[in-house]
Enzyme design. Sequence first.
Site, PDB file in Angstrom:
ATOM      1  CB  CYS A  61     -52.499 -41.786  30.522  1.00 17.83           C
ATOM      2  SG  CYS A  61     -52.999 -41.035  32.081  1.00 17.83           S
ATOM      3  CB  CYS A  64     -49.780 -40.290  32.315  1.00 14.36           C
ATOM      4  SG  CYS A  64     -50.788 -41.560  33.102  1.00 14.36           S
TER       5      CYS A  64
END
Length: 137
Positions: A61, A64
């Site tokens: 991600c 993230c």
Amino acid sequence: MSKDSVETNTIINTIDNTNDNTTNITKKNSVEEIITLNDFSTALGDESKGLVIIDFFTTWCGPCKRIAPDYIRMAEKYPTVSFYKINAENENLANIVAACEIVSLPTFCFFKAGKYIGRFVNADPVGLEKSIVESSQ
């Protein structure tokens, strides 16, 4: 931060219905990674901890990855808050991910005195820090 339909009882029941007695919390900087259901129970079980934040992330991600250094910085800045992270793809924690209704990454779930109080869904460090400050009071 938003308060939503996640029920603390659902999360606790998920923990109680397992036979995992292994603790594998790993500390990286001032953020601890939860690896097992018992780790999750340990992280939330001490009601005297005050505010507990769990970052649900994955290794692939992009958002993230971008907010991870800010999350570590916040963990160092707010030592009275307990900071954790959970890899949302960890099969050992699939029931926790489902119980916490994680559908977008990163998602930061907030707990106080062992009870779910809300979440912040975004890779915005300013918004996350604002939610931390508001939840700490």
